[in-house]
Design a protein around this motif. Structure first.
Motif, short mmCIF file in Angstrom:
data_model
loop_
_atom_site.label_atom_id
_atom_site.label_comp_id
_atom_site.label_asym_id
_atom_site.label_seq_id
_atom_site.Cartn_x
_atom_site.Cartn_y
_atom_site.Cartn_z
N THR A 235 -120.80 -84.72 -50.73
CA THR A 235 -121.71 -85.83 -50.54
C THR A 235 -123.03 -85.47 -51.21
N VAL A 236 -123.56 -86.38 -52.03
CA VAL A 236 -124.81 -86.15 -52.75
C VAL A 236 -125.89 -87.03 -52.15
N ILE A 237 -127.00 -86.41 -51.79
CA ILE A 237 -128.17 -87.13 -51.27
C ILE A 237 -129.27 -87.01 -52.32
N LEU A 238 -129.66 -88.14 -52.89
CA LEU A 238 -130.68 -88.16 -53.94
C LEU A 238 -132.03 -88.53 -53.34
N LEU A 239 -133.02 -87.68 -53.56
CA LEU A 239 -134.39 -88.00 -53.19
C LEU A 239 -134.98 -88.97 -54.22
N PRO A 240 -136.06 -89.67 -53.88
CA PRO A 240 -136.64 -90.64 -54.84
C PRO A 240 -136.99 -90.04 -56.18
N GLY A 241 -137.30 -88.72 -56.23
CA GLY A 241 -137.60 -88.08 -57.49
C GLY A 241 -136.42 -87.99 -58.44
N MET A 242 -135.22 -88.27 -57.95
CA MET A 242 -134.03 -88.37 -58.80
C MET A 242 -133.45 -89.78 -58.77
N MET A 243 -133.65 -90.47 -57.65
CA MET A 243 -133.12 -91.84 -57.53
C MET A 243 -133.72 -92.78 -58.57
N TRP A 244 -134.98 -92.53 -58.95
CA TRP A 244 -135.58 -93.44 -59.93
C TRP A 244 -134.82 -93.38 -61.25
N LEU A 245 -134.41 -92.16 -61.66
CA LEU A 245 -133.69 -92.03 -62.93
C LEU A 245 -132.27 -92.59 -62.81
N GLN A 246 -131.62 -92.36 -61.68
CA GLN A 246 -130.29 -92.91 -61.45
C GLN A 246 -130.33 -94.44 -61.55
N THR A 247 -131.35 -95.02 -60.94
CA THR A 247 -131.52 -96.48 -60.99
C THR A 247 -131.83 -96.94 -62.41
N HIS A 248 -132.73 -96.24 -63.08
CA HIS A 248 -133.15 -96.60 -64.43
C HIS A 248 -131.97 -96.64 -65.40
N GLU A 249 -131.16 -95.58 -65.39
CA GLU A 249 -130.11 -95.44 -66.39
C GLU A 249 -128.84 -96.20 -66.06
N THR A 250 -128.51 -96.37 -64.79
CA THR A 250 -127.20 -96.97 -64.45
C THR A 250 -127.30 -98.32 -63.77
N ILE A 251 -128.51 -98.83 -63.55
CA ILE A 251 -128.70 -100.22 -63.13
C ILE A 251 -129.63 -100.93 -64.10
N GLY A 252 -130.79 -100.33 -64.39
CA GLY A 252 -131.76 -100.99 -65.25
C GLY A 252 -131.24 -101.27 -66.64
N HIS A 253 -130.89 -100.24 -67.39
CA HIS A 253 -130.45 -100.45 -68.76
C HIS A 253 -129.16 -101.27 -68.87
#
Length: 485
Positions: A235-253
């Motif tokens: 199980t991976v728990i992403l803090l906001p300091g990594m969640m922003w990039l996850q969101t940017h690359e795999t939802i935003g773009h």
């Protein structure tokens, strides 16, 4: 000048232009300061001004820009000539979604103009932070400050007249150290909203920076003596300091509509999303709601009005896991609806932006945010996790050309065993398929876990345009993720 611009717009209409707009930038200034191990390595101040003209003629765009405005008619004529030439080869005639004619002003919240702060004061702040970072275990210390301030006046042939004054402040700290094998590790802090109500010089809060300087040194030293991240399914728990990039690359773009229509394939890649997916694709679990919220206060992704003259909006992209929206401008929504044979988009989402007066507007992310959930704090989520890892800080990233998959490395990881955060591990990585990964979302932190990242350097377009934006993200947990490879 404004009256002359309006006269030229009216003249172009008399020459057959279907639509025309102007972005006049009387002044744009940027400043960048970089301190490395106590030495001021860079001190750059740039200023530019100019005007860009877009003309729509028989379904084709023409564009022209200049910083020398002494021969204003020639700039407008060049844009019209370019549109006329393009109209001979147009394959899908451009149509623009309806919008209202707007007369408005927008000013980003700013108490102290950073360009009025003496250089000595800025350098003194960086020296103070450098001294704070100069601790055992640190062999490289980096501090940087980046400021942008620009005035944009938008006028179009439909009667809109909008003036914007945008101020941006970006700042960061970074430390690097070597472990016993000689491998370099890093930990960094980047300024985000962090509760600040404005983003002028006053957002450079010395206490916030001092606290984070001590934190990143401590965490980097923990990484230097840590064991390697295990290769495992956890199980991976992403803090906001990594969640922003996850969101940017795999939802935003992937949800930029021009990518979905194939316009970015030659440079930045496309999207796995198709027009048939809207309203039906289960992009993530029911815990996932994502939005393009350009109304979020005090962030680079909120700019009042886009470069089509459309007001900023709060658009739901993914509603409880189902794909329902995209990042859109006036042109692409009309093309998408026509190609889909149905009305997917009712109007522009107000996301068209250009990085400068000499670039054409394209769909850009605003604030691409994940709604907070009801699964409590980080401690609550960890307590409910049997075997996992907590990850923070982007280190490297690799993304499929259509954003269908990803592989990320982070700066630090904490193993979770039986509901408790245990030892730190070095070189943590995780990977996944985008849709499968978001469907494994099993917990979303509450409002208290949300942080807003300010992003200074999102690149897109040919020629490349670097844009500023933001991400608000809570702590998120994902099940059965491959780590350590």
């Amino acid at each position: 000048m404004l009256q002359k611009i309006k006269q030229q717009l009216k003249r172009l209409q008399g020459l057959g232009a279907d639509y025309a707009d102007v972005r006049w930038v009387p002044i744009e200034e940027s400043s960048y300061l970089l301190m490395w191990n106590g030495n001021l390595k860079e001190s750059v101040l740039d200023r530019e001004s100019g005007l860009g003209v877009r003309v729509l003629y028989k379904g084709a765009w023409g564009f022209s820009a200049a910083s020398d405005l002494r021969d204003l008619p020639a700039i407008f004529d060049k844009a019209l000539d370019n549109a006329r030439a393009a109209s001979q080869r147009v394959t899908f005639p451009v149509r623009l979604a309806d919008k209202e004619a707007i007369q408005a002003k927008f000013e980003s919240p700013c108490q102290i103009n950073p360009f009025q702060v003496p250089l000595a004061e800025k350098v003194a702040f960086m020296n103070e932070m450098d001294e704070r970072l100069d601790q055992p275990g640190v062999f490289q210390r980096i501090a940087d400050l980046n400021f942008i301030r620009k005035q944009i006046i938008f006028v179009d042939s439909e009667g809109s007249e909008i003036e914007k004054l945008i101020t941006e402040v970006f700042a960061g700290l970074q430390v690097l150290g070597r472990d016993e094998e000689g491998e370099t590790h890093e930990r960094k802090f980047s300024l985000g909203r962090d509760g600040a109500s404005t983003r002028g010089w006053e957002s450079i809060d010395q206490q916030v920076f001092a606290e984070n300087a001590d934190r990143i040194v401590k965490e980097m030293n923990q990484v230097l003596v840590a064991d390697q991240c295990p290769k495992d399914d956890r199980t991976v728990i992403l803090l906001p300091g990594m969640m922003w990039l996850q969101t940017h690359e795999t939802i935003g773009h992937p949800l930029e509509l021009d990518r979905i229509l194939g316009y970015e394939l030659a440079y930045a890649g496309g999207s796995f999303v198709t027009l048939d997916d809207f309203g039906s694709l289960r992009y993530g679990s029911e815990k996932l709601t994502a939005r393009a919220d350009a109304k979020l206060p005090n962030t680079p992704g909120s700019f009042g009005y886009d470069d089509d003259g459309v007001p900023c909006q709060n658009t739901v992209l993914i509603d409880k896991g189902i794909l329902v929206g995209a990042i859109t401008g006036r042109q692409m929504v009309e093309e998408a609806n026509a190609k889909a044979g149905r009305k997917i988009f009712a109007s522009s989402g107000g996301c068209n932006r250009a990085s400068s007066f000499y670039r054409v507007p394209i769909e850009r992310m605003t604030n691409i945010n994940i709604d907070p959930g009801q699964d409590g704090t980080l401690e609550d989520i960890v307590r409910d996790t049997e075997k996992g890892i907590v990850l923070d800080g982007e280190r490297s990233w690799s993304i499929g050309s259509n954003r269908e998959q990803f592989h990320f490395a982070t700066e630090i990881g904490w193993l979770v065993e039986d509901g408790e955060m245990k030892q730190v591990v070095k070189n943590p990585t995780y990977k996944g398929d985008t849709v499968k990964f978001w469907n494994s979302l099993s917990a979303v932190g509450d409002e208290s876990t949300v942080k807003v990242a300010w992003v200074p350097n999102c690149g897109k377009g040919q020629p490349n345009q670097v844009m500023q934006l933001g991400h608000a993200a809570p702590v998120c947990r994902f099940d059965n993720v491959r780590i350590g490879e």
